[in-house]
Design a protein around this motif. Structure first.
Motif, PDB file in Angstrom:
ATOM      1  N   SER A  95      -4.319   2.062  -8.639  1.00  0.00           N
ATOM      2  CA  SER A  95      -3.978   2.411  -7.219  1.00  0.00           C
ATOM      3  C   SER A  95      -3.482   1.309  -6.681  1.00  0.00           C
ATOM      4  O   SER A  95      -3.345   0.183  -7.186  1.00  0.00           O
ATOM      5  N   PHE A  96      -2.819   1.177  -5.475  1.00  0.00           N
ATOM      6  CA  PHE A  96      -1.982   0.215  -4.995  1.00  0.00           C
ATOM      7  C   PHE A  96      -2.339   0.052  -3.681  1.00  0.00           C
ATOM      8  O   PHE A  96      -2.598   0.805  -2.829  1.00  0.00           O
ATOM      9  N   PRO A  97      -2.351  -1.399  -2.972  1.00  0.00           N
ATOM     10  CA  PRO A  97      -2.813  -1.522  -1.554  1.00  0.00           C
ATOM     11  C   PRO A  97      -1.741  -0.906  -0.538  1.00  0.00           C
ATOM     12  O   PRO A  97      -0.466  -0.726  -0.877  1.00  0.00           O
TER      13      PRO A  97
ATOM     14  N   CYS B 225       7.136  -3.110   4.343  1.00  0.00           N
ATOM     15  CA  CYS B 225       8.233  -2.085   3.865  1.00  0.00           C
ATOM     16  C   CYS B 225       8.246  -0.901   4.718  1.00  0.00           C
ATOM     17  O   CYS B 225       8.952   0.171   4.281  1.00  0.00           O
ATOM     18  N   LYS B 226       7.841  -1.017   5.888  1.00  0.00           N
ATOM     19  CA  LYS B 226       7.971   0.290   6.801  1.00  0.00           C
ATOM     20  C   LYS B 226       9.333   0.834   7.173  1.00  0.00           C
ATOM     21  O   LYS B 226       9.658   1.705   6.967  1.00  0.00           O
ATOM     22  N   VAL B 227      10.236  -0.081   7.358  1.00  0.00           N
ATOM     23  CA  VAL B 227      11.706   0.341   7.498  1.00  0.00           C
ATOM     24  C   VAL B 227      12.386   1.010   6.578  1.00  0.00           C
ATOM     25  O   VAL B 227      12.832   2.045   6.479  1.00  0.00           O
TER      26      VAL B 227
ATOM     27  N   TYR C 182      12.691   1.173  -1.953  1.00  0.00           N
ATOM     28  CA  TYR C 182      11.213   1.096  -1.201  1.00  0.00           C
ATOM     29  C   TYR C 182      10.489   0.432  -2.276  1.00  0.00           C
ATOM     30  O   TYR C 182       9.421  -0.441  -1.969  1.00  0.00           O
ATOM     31  N   LEU C 183      10.459   0.901  -3.436  1.00  0.00           N
ATOM     32  CA  LEU C 183       9.580   0.245  -4.603  1.00  0.00           C
ATOM     33  C   LEU C 183       9.974  -1.112  -4.842  1.00  0.00           C
ATOM     34  O   LEU C 183       9.099  -1.921  -5.099  1.00  0.00           O
TER      35      LEU C 183
ATOM     36  N   ASN D 116       6.859  -7.741  -2.479  1.00  0.00           N
ATOM     37  CA  ASN D 116       5.711  -8.083  -1.409  1.00  0.00           C
ATOM     38  C   ASN D 116       4.147  -8.029  -1.950  1.00  0.00           C
ATOM     39  O   ASN D 116       3.191  -7.756  -1.200  1.00  0.00           O
ATOM     40  N   GLN D 117       4.343  -7.807  -3.136  1.00  0.00           N
ATOM     41  CA  GLN D 117       3.094  -7.741  -4.229  1.00  0.00           C
ATOM     42  C   GLN D 117       2.117  -6.407  -3.650  1.00  0.00           C
ATOM     43  O   GLN D 117       0.947  -6.592  -3.681  1.00  0.00           O
TER      44      GLN D 117
END
Length: 84
Positions: free
Chosen positions: A20-22, A29-31, A57-58, A64-65
């Protein structure tokens, strides 16, 4: 309500292959995500049209870790090189 099991084996859930990822709680990364979602909407969910936005996006998540740094070829972008 009580549940009964017929065997004595207990169920052990297994994590997804990539884990899973946070979540992006800070909206880093919303924009980029919104541009991708808009592209999908405008193209009737045809994701091949929006492939470069998905890659952006990826890249944002990796930068941004928010996910593990992956080689582009392992996540389906072997035919492209990350733009600088």
């Amino acid at each position: 309500m009580t549940s009964y099991t017929f065997s004595k084996k207990s169920f052990k859930p297994t994590p997804p292959e990539k884990g899973s990822f946070p979540l992006d709680h800070e909206g880093l990364c919303k924009v980029v995500m919104l541009k991708y979602m808009r592209c999908l909407y405008e193209n009737k969910n045809e994701n091949t049209v929006c492939r470069n936005m998905a890659k952006d996006y990826l890249a944002c998540r990796m930068d941004n870790q928010l996910m593990v740094q992956e080689d582009w070829s392992t996540i389906g972008y072997a035919d492209q090189v990350k733009e600088t």
